[in-house]
Motif scaffolding. Structure first.
Motif, PDB file in Angstrom:
ATOM      1  N   GLU A 175       1.174   4.408  14.283  1.00 20.36           N
ATOM      2  CA  GLU A 175       2.201   3.997  15.252  1.00 20.36           C
ATOM      3  C   GLU A 175       1.607   3.453  16.544  1.00 20.36           C
ATOM      4  O   GLU A 175       2.326   2.923  17.380  1.00 20.36           O
ATOM      5  CB  GLU A 175       3.110   5.195  15.586  1.00 20.36           C
ATOM      6  CG  GLU A 175       3.990   5.641  14.430  1.00 20.36           C
ATOM      7  CD  GLU A 175       5.025   4.578  14.066  1.00 20.36           C
ATOM      8  OE1 GLU A 175       5.534   3.912  14.990  1.00 20.36           O
ATOM      9  OE2 GLU A 175       5.305   4.410  12.878  1.00 20.36           O
ATOM     10  N   HIS A 176       0.296   3.610  16.724  1.00 21.54           N
ATOM     11  CA  HIS A 176      -0.374   3.149  17.955  1.00 21.54           C
ATOM     12  C   HIS A 176       0.315   3.707  19.199  1.00 21.54           C
ATOM     13  O   HIS A 176       0.446   3.020  20.221  1.00 21.54           O
ATOM     14  CB  HIS A 176      -0.393   1.619  18.042  1.00 21.54           C
ATOM     15  CG  HIS A 176      -0.655   0.905  16.767  1.00 21.54           C
ATOM     16  ND1 HIS A 176      -1.714   1.219  15.939  1.00 21.54           N
ATOM     17  CD2 HIS A 176       0.010  -0.127  16.147  1.00 21.54           C
ATOM     18  CE1 HIS A 176      -1.694   0.417  14.882  1.00 21.54           C
ATOM     19  NE2 HIS A 176      -0.658  -0.392  14.987  1.00 21.54           N
ATOM     20  N   ASN A 177       0.790   4.944  19.125  1.00 18.66           N
ATOM     21  CA  ASN A 177       1.588   5.465  20.236  1.00 18.66           C
ATOM     22  C   ASN A 177       0.748   6.074  21.348  1.00 18.66           C
ATOM     23  O   ASN A 177       1.280   6.466  22.370  1.00 18.66           O
ATOM     24  CB  ASN A 177       2.627   6.478  19.730  1.00 18.66           C
ATOM     25  CG  ASN A 177       1.973   7.634  18.989  1.00 18.66           C
ATOM     26  OD1 ASN A 177       0.766   7.626  18.774  1.00 18.66           O
ATOM     27  ND2 ASN A 177       2.766   8.612  18.600  1.00 18.66           N
ATOM     28  N   ILE A 178      -0.556   6.155  21.155  1.00 22.95           N
ATOM     29  CA  ILE A 178      -1.465   6.553  22.234  1.00 22.95           C
ATOM     30  C   ILE A 178      -2.510   5.462  22.354  1.00 22.95           C
ATOM     31  O   ILE A 178      -3.221   5.174  21.397  1.00 22.95           O
ATOM     32  CB  ILE A 178      -2.135   7.914  21.953  1.00 22.95           C
ATOM     33  CG1 ILE A 178      -1.076   9.006  21.804  1.00 22.95           C
ATOM     34  CG2 ILE A 178      -3.112   8.266  23.062  1.00 22.95           C
ATOM     35  CD1 ILE A 178      -1.650  10.367  21.467  1.00 22.95           C
ATOM     36  N   LEU A 179      -2.575   4.870  23.525  1.00 24.35           N
ATOM     37  CA  LEU A 179      -3.486   3.750  23.735  1.00 24.35           C
ATOM     38  C   LEU A 179      -4.635   4.144  24.642  1.00 24.35           C
ATOM     39  O   LEU A 179      -4.479   4.959  25.552  1.00 24.35           O
ATOM     40  CB  LEU A 179      -2.727   2.568  24.349  1.00 24.35           C
ATOM     41  CG  LEU A 179      -1.570   2.021  23.515  1.00 24.35           C
ATOM     42  CD1 LEU A 179      -0.856   0.904  24.273  1.00 24.35           C
ATOM     43  CD2 LEU A 179      -2.058   1.513  22.172  1.00 24.35           C
ATOM     44  N   ARG A 180      -5.756   3.552  24.397  1.00 24.71           N
ATOM     45  CA  ARG A 180      -6.951   3.834  25.187  1.00 24.71           C
ATOM     46  C   ARG A 180      -7.308   2.587  25.994  1.00 24.71           C
ATOM     47  O   ARG A 180      -7.506   1.513  25.431  1.00 24.71           O
ATOM     48  CB  ARG A 180      -8.120   4.224  24.282  1.00 24.71           C
ATOM     49  CG  ARG A 180      -9.336   4.692  25.047  1.00 24.71           C
ATOM     50  CD  ARG A 180     -10.488   5.034  24.111  1.00 24.71           C
ATOM     51  NE  ARG A 180     -11.535   5.721  24.838  1.00 24.71           N
ATOM     52  CZ  ARG A 180     -11.684   7.032  24.902  1.00 24.71           C
ATOM     53  NH1 ARG A 180     -10.828   7.809  24.266  1.00 24.71           N
ATOM     54  NH2 ARG A 180     -12.651   7.583  25.593  1.00 24.71           N
TER      55      ARG A 180
END
Length: 466
Positions: free
Chosen positions: A14-19
């Protein structure tokens, strides 16, 4: 250039935490990103402008295992000031203000077999279906006209370059048919001469044969028009630069104002073979779970990551989230837009455009970027290529605006117009979403846009050189 394994965070990420900061691997190999104040000064600002660009608008280089910066973590930065002092850099002048794009050369009938060298080996015995999806160099030129807004863009006439047989002093003995279709030299004719192009067997057997990059660039020098600031050759064939490399996708001799880009390896049908991941292409390459998995860690939330908010907000973090949201529908396994349904021609075009803008950047005197995730980063693999953004970071944008005389807002609007004409292609749809966010941040009147120089250049449509 060699390939590397591409990690996958989950079947339905889901790519719900991005760095937005560099990976843990960056610290392990010794990469130290310049501080915010240093980055502001590098872009021609003052220390007080250190917060002008948030990391969530312009993230740090990822520096994953196998990336270019992981091999050379102390690569020297090039600030706006050092770029201005670069002795090899050429100024854009009223006499030399055109970017030329040369399309793939035509081929004489007698060496028609050379066309099959541009097809993946599996298709070499017949007419490749993939050939119909090859990007048009005209479309590449149109993108470059927007990316380098303010420059004139011209097409080199198609009859300028043509592949032909290479003839030596006439003492060459006759060859068998098999040998004659695998010549070590072929000719590339120009209006003034015929230049020999070395060929060799493709080391990894992806294609039948490759052409020598340096020989092609010699041709580029010989046909450089008088009004050219730079010339880019777009070729269909796989390239090699020296005997030690497997292949090369592009190269520029900035001081000589010439560059070449090969379309061959960007063929989407080769993605699986070359470990090119689509789900975590930019901007989803900043998915924290993906970054951690690439670094050999178990995905987990970190302090350096940013978590998606369900509340509607308009901050800089949401600018990047909007780009990720535009990316997801193209690659979600449950989406109607599956990988198989994606336009191969669109994917192919976007990759060639990104590399073309990078190589021409060297003709503008720009070195590889170490300040931000940026199209001017160096790249060590095709997998890294697709993880990098197509935009210029604030430092390199300052250089291009200084060189072209364009304004920041006008340039973004030109690129956005191109993207809106190609919204069925992931990179262009995502870049368009990102640019809309940038323009919204600058305000309706473009209060934060950088004013161009007084040279008065304007963006012009691609034109055919007489």
């Amino acid at each position: 250039m060699t390939s590397q394994t591409s990690a996958r965070a989950s079947p339905e990420c889901e790519h719900n935490i991005l760095r937005f900061e560099s990976s843990t691997h960056a610290e392990e190999v010794g990469y130290r990103r310049p501080a915010a104040q240093q980055r502001a000064i590098a872009a021609g600002r003052t220390k007080k402008d250190a917060d002008s660009w948030s990391d969530s608008s312009f993230p740090a280089p990822l520096v994953l295992p196998g990336d270019e910066l992981s091999f050379d973590p102390r690569y020297p930065p090039q600030s706006l000031r050092s770029w201005l002092r670069e002795k090899e850099r050429n100024e854009v002048t009223k006499e030399k203000n055109a970017l030329y794009v040369a399309g793939p050369p035509d081929t004489d009938t007698e060496i028609g077999f050379v066309r099959t060298w541009a097809c993946p080996e599996a298709d070499a015995k017949g007419v490749s279906v993939n050939a119909t999806a090859r990007p048009s160099h005209v479309a590449v030129a149109n993108y470059l006209g927007a990316f380098y807004h303010g420059m004139r863009v011209k097409l080199l006439p198609s009859e300028t370059l043509r592949f032909t047989s290479w003839i030596d002093d006439g003492s060459q003995p006759s060859k068998s048919r098999a040998e004659s279709t695998k010549p070590k030299l072929i000719g590339l004719t120009t209006p003034k001469e015929c230049i020999g192009i070395r060929t060799r067997v493709c080391p990894d057997k992806t294609f039948q044969r490759q052409l020598n990059l340096d020989d092609l660039l010699d041709v580029a020098i010989s046909v450089l028009p008088d009004d050219a600031y730079a010339l880019l050759m777009v070729v269909e064939h796989d390239l090699f630069e020296d005997e030690d490399d497997d292949f090369c996708c592009g190269r520029a001799y900035g001081g000589s104002r010439i560059a070449a880009v090969s379309m061959a390896r960007y063929n989407p049908t080769l993605d699986e073979q070359q470990n090119v991941g689509r789900e975590h292409a930019w901007p989803a390459s900043h998915c924290d779970a993906y970054v951690q998995e690439c670094c050999g860690a178990t995905p987990r939330a970190t302090k350096k990551a940013r978590t998606r908010s369900n509340e509607p907000t308009t901050g800089p973090e949401e600018l990047f989230q909007a780009a990720v949201s535009a990316h997801k529908p193209f690659f979600a396994p449950t989406s109607l837009s599956t990988n198989e349904q994606l336009s191969p021609s669109g994917l192919w075009l976007s990759r060639v455009c990104q590399t073309a803008s990078h190589e021409l950047g060297h003709c503008f005197g720009m070195d590889h970027c170490v300040y931000y995730a940026c199209v001017m980063q160096g790249t060590a693999s095709l997998a890294e290529d697709v993880r990098q953004p197509p935009y210029l970071c604030p430092v390199d944008l300052a250089k291009v605006l200084r060189a072209t005389g364009a304004g920041e807002r006008g340039r973004y609007e030109a690129i956005l117009a191109f993207c809106e004409g190609h919204e069925g292609t992931p990179m262009f749809a995502v870049l368009g979403a990102w640019i809309r966010g940038i323009l919204a941040e600058s305000g309706p009147q473009g209060q934060s846009s950088t004013q161009g120089s007084k040279m008065g250049f304007r963006n012009m449509p691609v034109e055919l050189s007489p």
